[in-house]
Enzyme design. Structure first.
Site, PDB file in Angstrom:
ATOM      1  CD  GLU B  42      -9.613-104.056 -16.789  1.00 46.66           C
ATOM      2  OE1 GLU B  42     -10.503-104.052 -15.711  1.00 46.66           O
ATOM      3  OE2 GLU B  42      -8.968-103.294 -16.906  1.00 46.66           O
ATOM      4  CD  GLU B  73      -7.454-100.736 -15.193  1.00 49.91           C
ATOM      5  OE1 GLU B  73      -5.975-100.972 -14.867  1.00 49.91           O
ATOM      6  OE2 GLU B  73      -8.057-101.662 -14.804  1.00 49.91           O
ATOM      7  CG  HIS B 142     -14.703-102.204  -5.486  1.00 54.12           C
ATOM      8  ND1 HIS B 142     -13.668-102.591  -4.590  1.00 54.12           N
ATOM      9  CD2 HIS B 142     -14.481-102.842  -6.572  1.00 54.12           C
ATOM     10  CE1 HIS B 142     -13.055-103.672  -5.404  1.00 54.12           C
ATOM     11  NE2 HIS B 142     -13.543-103.952  -6.178  1.00 54.12           N
TER      12      HIS B 142
END
Lengths: 433, 350
Positions: B42, B73, B142
């Site tokens: 991506e 994914e 994250h």
């Protein structure tokens, strides 16, 4: 949670919602009536140009491409016009596959192996489709396309060695029976995890395109497995990169005990899913070997010309149980198979050849006998390498090989442990096989 | 003339890159050397990646070698399996390790087992690059360190660099490796090492020797640990960002710790681990990932099994807490200098 501002304290005058749980039409003991299935006449479906825009195939996604009519003749623009020798070869592969299934099923019941899965009634979806591809086009099958291996000339003995997990098993007893692999026959290693092969086929096709190759990829998945996320990924990637791939859904109406409604069949066809992705889509009578061949060839030509991927639904019926571990009388009417309006693919092709004057019942009987003998001989040959019931055929060390290219220290240590255990368990050596 | 040439040579030997530039260079070199190498993911193509790791690669090598993918994914890993079966050497990127889970079935059930289940007929020589780890206020999705999920899977190799020099050499080795490799890049140290003191300014890699990255091709074999510093008082087993945090703590506390940067978790450099622990008699394991069933548990068990009679104290683990990674409480969660320092004191007292 109630909205505190709601004066009715959660009791509204809105209608109560209800959950729809799909239910098949017929359960065990029910009389079967397939009159709700729209079966269009053979030859009535238009055949667009192979390079057409995907959207032009929209009507074909709700139709049913058929070639073989009730008169056992080929009709219409999808007639692939195969010569009699090719048709006899196709019939032979289908008969051999059925004979193979019969014998392996019996072998499982006799304890020669742990597991087997037949493809009875679906032989055309692998054999006729496989014959429309080039021998080096890469196929990514599910577990019910043994017909491709047979059509590609993979030795029956090798198939049985794998099913028996014996000394001759190329996969060294690591894989559940029927999870074949043959790179030499451009047949991808079968996985137990459903639908994973569909985006892999797209990746293979992308690689072929990246390298400027001319080979294409083809993949098969059952209608039940189209509910997996992988199938969505496959369709998306195929469309985005215009990958030279053919995605096939073998809609045999049943995913173990779940009817196709649990994969969404009540609302639309599986072929129609192509349209939302921008793929060409075809819905085909999967028990009509000529229609299957023609559709596969159309999609292969399209892919080879860089005109794009195709999603094909082969509409068929799983005539037998899901596997040797399954008893379909627990969830569906036994009458379904008899009443199935698209008949049996082998019978239909046989009758077509007879109608052409290229075949007769005597030759069919002789061929069936010859298939049974061929399978029997292969079984005997494979049994020389042992059967599953005879125990462990592979050296223990092989269990640790091929996890990685090289054996790392921890697997080295574990392999040594297995060897030690072997000496303790079998001080005189392994039992006679 | 001569003078200029010497300066150039000197500049080259003293050339310093940050980890992003080192990774970019490794990809560039491998795209150049092997026409079967494909980089995809991506935002990796035209834009060059959200962390700039693939900047310039598409312009240089073309759109069929370096390209953007749909946000899937599962699809990214799956097509990489298919490409590997064809004979390519794909290097897919997963934008954050936190987002690798949709691709997990393809990694665990397919990439990891393909060689085994096909008895070597098909292989999956892919390298999955993915930024991982916390310390950047990344919150729950994250910041994760999911390495233990992958080290538990037979058939996968897991690699985590801690310096620009290693990042380049290990990534080249990973791409050349014929087994599937999970290559986790600690994003906290993309631009500079991290002492664990979040209130101090980040020092850029350019000031550190580990940022000396030779131009051209070189590789660091997988499965070899690096001794960050030698010591006698205890062995510290760690990797990624925590290499730098641990080193800073040892320096500030004056603990004579021997720090091993494991670099590859599977296959593990067991000889280096044994040799060091048998020398020091004490072992501290440090990772950012949550504690229970983390990779530290495997390390602890191995040390206990193989160095038991050399141990003078119980093996200590300093890890993230067993909670999802929090946003505002990041520095209470992060296994920083206080937690590491306490563990070092405890080990030395025992």
């Amino acid at each position: 949670m109630t909205d505190p501002a709601d004066p009715m304290d959660g009791k509204t005058n809105r209608p109560a919602l209800s959950l729809h749980v799909p239910e098949p039409r017929f359960r065990p003991g029910d009389a079967v009536d397939y009159s709700h299935l729209a079966i269009p006449p053979a030859g009535a479906q238009p055949r667009p140009d192979e390079g057409c825009a995907a959207a032009e195939t929209a009507p074909l996604c709700h139709d049913l491409i058929r070639v073989l009519g009730d008169d056992d003749r080929a009709h219409g623009p999808w007639d692939p016009k195969l010569d009699a020798d090719t048709l006899r070869t196709m019939l032979g592969h289908m008969a051999l596959t059925r004979a193979f299934d019969e014998r392996m099923f019996r072998g499982q019941r006799q304890g020669k192996t742990s597991f087997y899965m037949k493809c009875t009634g679906e032989e055309a979806t692998s054999i006729a489709a496989g014959m429309a591809l080039a021998a080096d086009d890469m196929v990514f099958p599910s577990y019910r396309q043994q017909g491709i291996l047979i059509a590609r000339g993979y030795p029956l003995v090798e198939m049985i060695n794998q099913i028996y997990s014996n000394r001759g098993d190329k996969l060294k007893g690591r894989q559940l029976p029927i999870m074949y692999s043959s790179r030499e026959h451009s047949f991808f290693s079968i996985s137990g995890n459903l639908a994973t092969q569909t985006p892999q086929a797209v990746g293979w096709a992308m690689a072929s395109a990246i390298k400027g190759d001319s080979r294409i990829a083809a993949t098969w998945v059952g209608e039940g497995s189209t509910a997996e996320g992988d199938f969505h990924s496959a369709c998306t990637f195929a469309a985005v990169y215009n990958a030279p791939v053919i995605l096939k859904v073998v809609n045999n109406q049943w995913a173990i005990s779940s009817f196709s409604g649990f994969a969404g069949a009540e609302r639309t066809t599986f072929a129609a899913r192509a349209l939302g992705y921008g793929l060409a889509g075809l819905r085909v009578d999967g028990n009509d070997a000529l229609a299957v061949y023609a559709a596969e060839r159309w999609a292969a030509n399209r892919a080879r010309a860089n005109a794009g991927p195709t999603l094909i639904e082969y509409f068929s019926y799983r005539a037998e149980g899901h596997s040797t571990s399954d008893d379909p009388s627990g969830y569906r009417s036994a009458q379904e198979r008899e009443e199935w309006p698209l008949g049996d693919p082998i019978m239909r092709l046989k009758r077509h050849l007879i109608a052409l004057g290229e075949w007769d019942e005597e030759r069919q009987e002789a061929m069936d006998r010859q298939c049974a003998e061929q399978v029997k001989a292969a079984t005997k040959e494979a049994e020389k390498n042992g059967i599953l019931g005879h125990g462990m055929h592979q050296p223990f060390r092989t269990m640790f090989e091929d996890v990685f290219e090289e054996l790392p220290w921890h697997l080295q240590e574990q392999a040594e442990q297995a060897e030690r255990e072997r000496k303790i368990k079998f001080p005189e050596g392994l039992p006679r096989q | 003339m001569t003078q200029v040439a010497e300066r150039e040579a000197e500049a080259d030997t003293d050339r310093r890159l940050n980890m992003i530039e080192a990774i970019n260079e490794a990809l560039d070199i491998m795209l150049q050397r092997d026409s079967d190498v494909i980089v995809m993911g991506e935002d990796v193509g035209y834009f060059g990646g959200v962390f700039r790791c693939t900047a310039g690669l598409q312009a240089k090598h073309g759109k069929t070698r370096v390209f953007d993918t749909p946000i899937s994914e599962c699809g990214i890993i799956a097509v990489a399996v298919g490409m590997g079966a064809y004979g390519l050497r794909p290097v897919p990127e997963i934008q954050f390790a936190d987002y690798i889970y949709p691709g997990l079935d393809q990694l665990v059930s397919e990439a990891a087992r393909l060689r085994y289940r096909s008895a070597g007929e098909y292989i999956s020589p892919m390298t999955v690059r993915s930024p991982f780890g916390g310390g950047i206020f990344g919150g729950q999705t994250h910041s994760q360190s999911p390495e233990a999920i992958f080290t538990h899977v037979a058939g996968l190799k897991t690699v985590i660099p801690a310096t620009p020099y290693d990042a380049k050499g290990l990534l080249i080795a990973a791409i050349e490796d014929n087994d599937p490799v999970i290559f986790f890049e600690p994003k906290r140290i993309y631009n500079g090492p991290f002492s664990g003191y979040y209130d101090r300014p980040v020092e850029p890699w350019k000031r550190f020797d580990d940022a000396r990255v030779p131009g051209g091709y070189y590789r660091i074999p997988l499965g070899q640990a690096r001794t960050v510093r030698e010591g006698e008082a205890m062995t510290v087993l760690t990797y990624g960002t925590m290499v730098h945090v641990t080193e800073a703590v040892a320096r500030e506390k004056g603990v004579d710790a021997e720090i091993l940067d494991l670099r590859t978790l599977v296959p593990l450099d067991i000889e280096a681990v044994e040799k060091s622990v048998q020398k020091t008699g004490r072992c501290l394991i440090v990772h950012e990932a949550t504690r229970t069933s983390g990779f530290g548990a495997e390390l602890s068990a191995l040390v206990q099994e193989r160095c038991f009679y050399h141990l003078e104290a119980p093996v200590e683990r300093v890890t993230g807490f067993d909670t999802p990674y929090p946003h505002s409480l990041e520095w209470a969660y992060f296994p920083g200098p206080v937690r590491i320092g306490e563990a070092m004191d405890k080990l030395l007292q025992d």
